[in-house]
Enzyme design. Structure first.
Site, mmCIF file in Angstrom:
data_model
loop_
_atom_site.group_PDB
_atom_site.id
_atom_site.type_symbol
_atom_site.label_atom_id
_atom_site.label_comp_id
_atom_site.label_asym_id
_atom_site.label_seq_id
_atom_site.Cartn_x
_atom_site.Cartn_y
_atom_site.Cartn_z
ATOM 1 N N SER A 239 27.247 45.546 46.661
ATOM 2 C CA SER A 239 28.193 44.659 47.316
ATOM 3 C C SER A 239 27.657 44.183 48.669
ATOM 4 O O SER A 239 26.637 43.492 48.711
ATOM 5 C CB SER A 239 29.545 45.381 47.443
ATOM 6 O OG SER A 239 30.560 44.465 47.741
ATOM 7 N N ASP A 262 25.906 44.057 42.200
ATOM 8 C CA ASP A 262 27.084 43.233 42.488
ATOM 9 C C ASP A 262 27.061 42.719 43.926
ATOM 10 O O ASP A 262 28.026 42.893 44.687
ATOM 11 C CB ASP A 262 28.370 44.041 42.235
ATOM 12 C CG ASP A 262 29.309 43.307 41.279
ATOM 13 O OD1 ASP A 262 28.937 42.239 40.760
ATOM 14 O OD2 ASP A 262 30.427 43.815 41.051
ATOM 15 N N HIS A 317 33.941 45.771 39.748
ATOM 16 C CA HIS A 317 33.159 46.030 40.969
ATOM 17 C C HIS A 317 32.991 47.526 41.244
ATOM 18 O O HIS A 317 31.925 47.990 41.628
ATOM 19 C CB HIS A 317 33.849 45.334 42.146
ATOM 20 C CG HIS A 317 32.975 45.149 43.348
ATOM 21 N ND1 HIS A 317 31.707 44.609 43.293
ATOM 22 C CD2 HIS A 317 33.208 45.418 44.665
ATOM 23 C CE1 HIS A 317 31.189 44.557 44.518
ATOM 24 N NE2 HIS A 317 32.075 45.048 45.362
#
EC number: 3.1.1.47
Length: 393
Positions: A239, A262, A317
């Site tokens: 992330s 991600d 996620h």
């Protein structure tokens, strides 16, 4: 782009224990881990190191949530009252342990282990990716999972020079009236610089400098001296940590490639895209990405044929964090979304794709190329590029 989902707790959930069934690494090595803090200011470094170790019966396993303060930090990050949410989190997950040997005896390696610097997502901290870090360590990597001090961790701390005094650094939201891009861009630069400083620390150790770990002396960093191969260094993250890894490639030529789980590309300024010199493996989940975010990844893959983008189907996620391994009825209430893909399978795909990519770009002489198909998005539950669906970005 919250890597940690918001607690949604109803009445009657007190006292329900969660269990964390983190998998043992599948590689040939036993895994040890230790915490390393260097320096007495914010400019120092803090990380959890995962490494191949010698097996020992009855070895202690470290706590997954290292201290109670992190429960308070998670509550703050999730916009919940610290007063009730922190104790609840502590009851639910405070006793979970990671299946690795705490301060286990380092297994020397004359050819040197390749090194991975790992960067966490927004609101996370150094231990929440223990499953993927220990999996990579089991295949013969040293993995340093940083805890960033840019106010993006749900909480962190450093120890001042005064004996025993800790200074805590809380999670900080974007200040009102400030544009999110400028706030996050400043953070991503600080995070990437921390990745570079971590590499410098390993260079110091390898050159024989004494690096005192101010947390405890059970693990002497000098044992690493001739066992880390600093010609084989990669950077990885999830992330906010994924885009941190991409930026670290720009800042530090010694990083030979990046693995971005991600990645949240928003904080990176446009001018830097042409500057990314090395290949990146983007491993996306099915439910997080937006067309804008993927377009940014494609800007990199169009410049470098070795940059790959794949998507794991049935994943969300949080599937790339340890939260996916929490079992029990509370989980969907506290920790939000779960993917439909079995978490153990998701970890297999993520780690095998990463290993194949690392073998290719760190010139490793292993058999990780048996998983090369994954890099083209070929395999069960994997597709090339990024299919679009509703995103929560």
């Amino acid at each position: 782009p919250d890597p940690l989902p918001l607690p949604r707790l109803g009445r009657g959930s007190m006292g329900v224990r969660q269990s964390l069934a983190l998998p043992l690494g599948k590689g040939p090595h036993h895994v040890g881990c230790t915490d390393v803090m260097v320096g007495h200011s914010r400019q120092g470094l803090f990380f959890r190191l995962f490494y191949p170790c010698l097996p020992r019966a009855g070895a202690e396993r470290p706590l997954w949530i290292p201290r109670y303060e992190y429960c308070g930090g998670m509550a703050d990050f999730a916009h919940r009252s610290r007063r009730w949410c922190a104790p609840l989190l502590s009851v639910a997950i405070g006793s979970c342990r990671v299946p690795v040997s705490w301060n286990g005896l380092f297994k020397p390696c004359s050819s040197g282990y390749p090194l991975i610097i790992f960067s966490h997502g927004l609101g996370a901290f150094r231990t929440l990716y223990s499953s993927v870090c220990s999996e990579l360590a089991s295949w013969g990597f040293a993995v340093a999972a940083l805890e960033h001090r840019d106010h993006s961790a749900s909480v962190t701390y450093f120890c001042t020079a005064e004996a025993g005094r800790e200074e805590w650094i809380p999670y900080q939201r974007v200040p009102q009236g400030q544009k999110e891009f400028y706030f996050r861009n400043k953070q991503v630069h600080q995070r990437a610089e921390e990745c570079v400083r971590a590499l410098r620390l390993f260079e110091d150790i390898s050159s024989g400098k004494s690096v005192p770990n101010i947390l405890h002396q059970d693990f002497d960093l000098s044992v690493l001296k001739d066992s880390i191969d600093l010609t084989k260094v990669a950077v990885m993250g999830h992330s906010f940590g994924g885009v941190t890894a991409v930026l670290a490639l720009v800042k530090e030529p010694s990083f030979r490639c990046a693995v971005a789980l991600d990645a949240w590309m928003f904080p990176l300024e446009h001018a830097l895209y042409p500057e990314v010199p090395k290949p990146v493996l983007f491993i996306n989940t099915e439910k997080f990405q937006t067309p804008e975010n993927v377009a940014k990844m494609k800007r990199l893959s169009s410049r470098n044929s070795q940059t790959k983008i794949i998507t794991i189907l049935g994943s969300v996620h949080e599937s790339q964090t340890d939260f996916t391994f929490l079992t029990g009825k509370l989980v969907s209430r506290i920790f939000g979304a779960r993917g439909t893909l079995d978490p153990y399978k998701g970890l297999d795909i993520t780690s095998r794709a990463a290993l194949a990519f690392l073998q290719r770009h760190l010139n490793l002489e292993e058999e990780f190329n048996q998983w090369d198909n994954l890099l083209e998005g070929i395999g069960d539950s994997v597709v090339p590029e990024a299919p679009f669906c509703r995103s929560n970005l």
